[in-house]
Structures are given as C-alpha cells and as structure tokens.
Design a protein around this motif. Structure first.
Motif, mmCIF file in Angstrom:
data_model
loop_
_atom_site.group_PDB
_atom_site.id
_atom_site.type_symbol
_atom_site.label_atom_id
_atom_site.label_comp_id
_atom_site.label_asym_id
_atom_site.label_seq_id
_atom_site.Cartn_x
_atom_site.Cartn_y
_atom_site.Cartn_z
ATOM 1 N N GLU A 1 6.825 22.518 -6.899
ATOM 2 C CA GLU A 1 5.956 21.540 -7.567
ATOM 3 C C GLU A 1 6.737 20.316 -8.043
ATOM 4 N N GLU A 2 8.028 20.519 -8.355
ATOM 5 C CA GLU A 2 8.824 19.400 -8.866
ATOM 6 C C GLU A 2 8.962 18.271 -7.832
ATOM 7 N N LEU A 3 8.780 18.594 -6.556
ATOM 8 C CA LEU A 3 8.834 17.539 -5.528
ATOM 9 C C LEU A 3 7.758 16.475 -5.765
ATOM 10 N N LYS A 4 6.660 16.900 -6.371
ATOM 11 C CA LYS A 4 5.548 15.954 -6.584
ATOM 12 C C LYS A 4 5.967 14.752 -7.431
ATOM 13 N N SER A 5 6.941 14.974 -8.301
ATOM 14 C CA SER A 5 7.338 13.870 -9.180
ATOM 15 C C SER A 5 8.036 12.746 -8.394
ATOM 16 N N PHE A 6 8.467 13.036 -7.165
ATOM 17 C CA PHE A 6 9.138 12.008 -6.349
ATOM 18 C C PHE A 6 8.165 11.283 -5.414
ATOM 19 N N ILE A 7 6.936 11.776 -5.341
ATOM 20 C CA ILE A 7 5.977 11.200 -4.396
ATOM 21 C C ILE A 7 5.043 10.247 -5.124
ATOM 22 N N ARG A 8 4.893 9.067 -4.533
ATOM 23 C CA ARG A 8 4.086 8.030 -5.174
ATOM 24 C C ARG A 8 2.676 8.038 -4.587
ATOM 25 N N ASN A 9 1.682 7.981 -5.448
ATOM 26 C CA ASN A 9 0.295 7.890 -4.987
ATOM 27 C C ASN A 9 -0.128 6.423 -4.984
ATOM 28 N N ILE A 10 -0.611 5.957 -3.845
ATOM 29 C CA ILE A 10 -1.093 4.575 -3.771
ATOM 30 C C ILE A 10 -2.594 4.605 -3.468
ATOM 31 N N PRO A 11 -3.408 4.292 -4.490
ATOM 32 C CA PRO A 11 -4.856 4.356 -4.273
ATOM 33 C C PRO A 11 -5.325 3.255 -3.326
ATOM 34 N N ASP A 12 -6.344 3.576 -2.551
ATOM 35 C CA ASP A 12 -7.020 2.596 -1.679
ATOM 36 C C ASP A 12 -6.104 1.990 -0.624
ATOM 37 N N PHE A 13 -5.144 2.745 -0.116
ATOM 38 C CA PHE A 13 -4.325 2.311 1.016
ATOM 39 C C PHE A 13 -4.433 3.354 2.112
ATOM 40 N N PRO A 14 -4.621 2.968 3.361
ATOM 41 C CA PRO A 14 -4.788 1.609 3.897
ATOM 42 C C PRO A 14 -6.202 1.080 3.772
ATOM 43 N N LYS A 15 -7.116 1.905 3.211
ATOM 44 C CA LYS A 15 -8.479 1.377 2.999
ATOM 45 C C LYS A 15 -9.074 2.026 1.761
ATOM 46 N N PRO A 16 -10.149 1.444 1.207
ATOM 47 C CA PRO A 16 -10.737 1.961 -0.031
ATOM 48 C C PRO A 16 -11.062 3.453 0.073
ATOM 49 N N GLY A 17 -10.746 4.179 -0.991
ATOM 50 C CA GLY A 17 -11.087 5.602 -1.049
ATOM 51 C C GLY A 17 -9.956 6.531 -0.637
ATOM 52 N N ILE A 18 -8.940 5.999 0.069
ATOM 53 C CA ILE A 18 -7.816 6.848 0.500
ATOM 54 C C ILE A 18 -6.758 6.863 -0.599
ATOM 55 N N GLN A 19 -6.314 8.067 -0.959
ATOM 56 C CA GLN A 19 -5.180 8.217 -1.878
ATOM 57 C C GLN A 19 -3.947 8.418 -1.002
ATOM 58 N N PHE A 20 -3.179 7.378 -0.801
ATOM 59 C CA PHE A 20 -2.039 7.455 0.113
ATOM 60 C C PHE A 20 -0.849 8.106 -0.588
ATOM 61 N N LYS A 21 -0.341 9.185 -0.015
ATOM 62 C CA LYS A 21 0.827 9.881 -0.576
ATOM 63 C C LYS A 21 2.073 9.280 0.066
ATOM 64 N N ASP A 22 2.794 8.509 -0.720
ATOM 65 C CA ASP A 22 3.933 7.749 -0.206
ATOM 66 C C ASP A 22 5.233 8.547 -0.408
#
Ligand code: AMP
Length: 174
Positions: free
Chosen positions: A2-23
């Motif tokens: 679970e600690e890996l999650k702290s390194f992953i960035r969530n970018i809302p609405d990328f590449p289009k509205p409604g998508i939660q992009f896991k960067d």
C-alpha cells in the motif's frame, strides 16, 4: 505494498473529463519508490522461469527493461501501430470509443519461449489481452501478465482471466 500509493500521483480529468489518471512517473522518479516497486516484482517472479519480458509502450517499457535486468531475461517491445521498423504482426483491440492497434516484430518471440507481459496499469484489460494474443501468435507462452496498478471496478482481471496476473496495488474507484 500500500505504501507504493504514496508515490503515485492522481491527475483528475486527464486525458479527458471523468478519467482519474494514475501517474507513475512520480514513482519512477523517486529512488525509494522505484526500488520498492522493482524489489516487489523481483521477489514475486524470482523463481518463475521467464525467457523474455514484453513491455507495452510506453510506461511498460520502463518496467520491463528494469525487471529484465534484475531477472536476466531478454526484452521485447510491444509498440503502437507504425513505430517498429521491421516486419510486424498486429493486433486490434477495442477502446471505449473505437479501436487501437499494437504491434510486435515478427520473430521477436520464438516458439516455446516463456514470456512475461508488463504494463503500468490494468484498466479494462484490452491492452494486455491484445499483447498476450500477439505473443501467442508468435508461438510464445504467456507465463504471466503484470502491472503496478489494477483498477478493480473495470474488471480487467476477468478479461485476461486466461493468464496469471500480478498487480502490486489496486484502487476501488475507476
Ligand atoms: P486497458 O487496456 O483498458 O486495460 O488500459 C490500460 C492501458 O491504458 C495502460 O497502458 C494504461 O497505461 C492506460 N490507462 C488506462 N486507464 C488509465 C488510468 N486511469 N491512468 C493511467 N493510465 C491508464
């Protein structure tokens, strides 16, 4: 993991509205997060006989290359249409709207070779399923598929249920 999650960035609405992009680039760029991720895959796969790791363009390349070095396997590229210079085999797969195509070089996997397929994230499973079909068309055996992230509600695991699948973390929202 679970600690890996702290390194992953969530970018809302990328590449289009409604998508939660896991960067995952923010995971790759952190020396501790990146090593933790590779250590986990290495520990899980250390005793699985693998001849080649196939990485799916583009973030799958990063994972596949690093793990191929750790596990001392060959490396194979699964690319978007039109990028590979040699003779290719091609697989079409469904997207939410329309279709897409991925390719591998002819002969990049030899009959009977054991192949692990890697990407950064499993959503609907269409991409990994298409990559697995390409490996099988070349006569390879898909020993497992693997991603850092699984988006559980999209049921990709069911779609690729024919193959073993490994993920390090999962999200319950899509
Ligand atoms: P799928 O074929 O539906 O399993 O989609 C997986 C592919 O699309 C992977 O190559 C992912 O990198 C990308 N992808 C799909 N959804 C997302 C998301 N929410 N965040 C980041 N990448 C995604």
């Amino acid at each position: 993991m679970e600690e890996l999650k702290s390194f992953i960035r969530n970018i809302p609405d990328f590449p289009k509205p409604g998508i939660q992009f896991k960067d995952v680039t923010t995971l790759f760029e952190d020396r501790y997060g990146w090593q933790m991720c590779l250590d986990a895959f290495e520990a899980i796969l250390r005793y699985t006989p693998i001849d080649k790791i196939a990485g799916v363009e583009a973030r799958g390349f990063v994972l596949a290359a690093a793990l191929a070095d750790r596990l001392k396997t060959g490396l194979v590229l699964v690319r978007k249409k039109g990028k590979l210079p040699g003779d290719v085999i091609r697989q079409t797969y469904e997207l939410e709207y329309g279709t897409d195509e991925i390719e591998m070089h002819q002969g990049t996997v030899k009959p009977g070779e054991r192949v692990l397929i890697m990407d950064d994230l499993l959503a609907t499973g269409g991409t990994l399923e298409a990559a697995a079909k390409l490996v099988e068309k070349l006569g390879g055996q898909v020993v497992s598929t693997a991603c850092i992230i699984e988006l559980t509600p999209l049921k990709g695991r069911q779609r690729i249920g024919k193959y073993p699948f490994i993920s390090l973390i999962s999200y319950d929202e899509d």
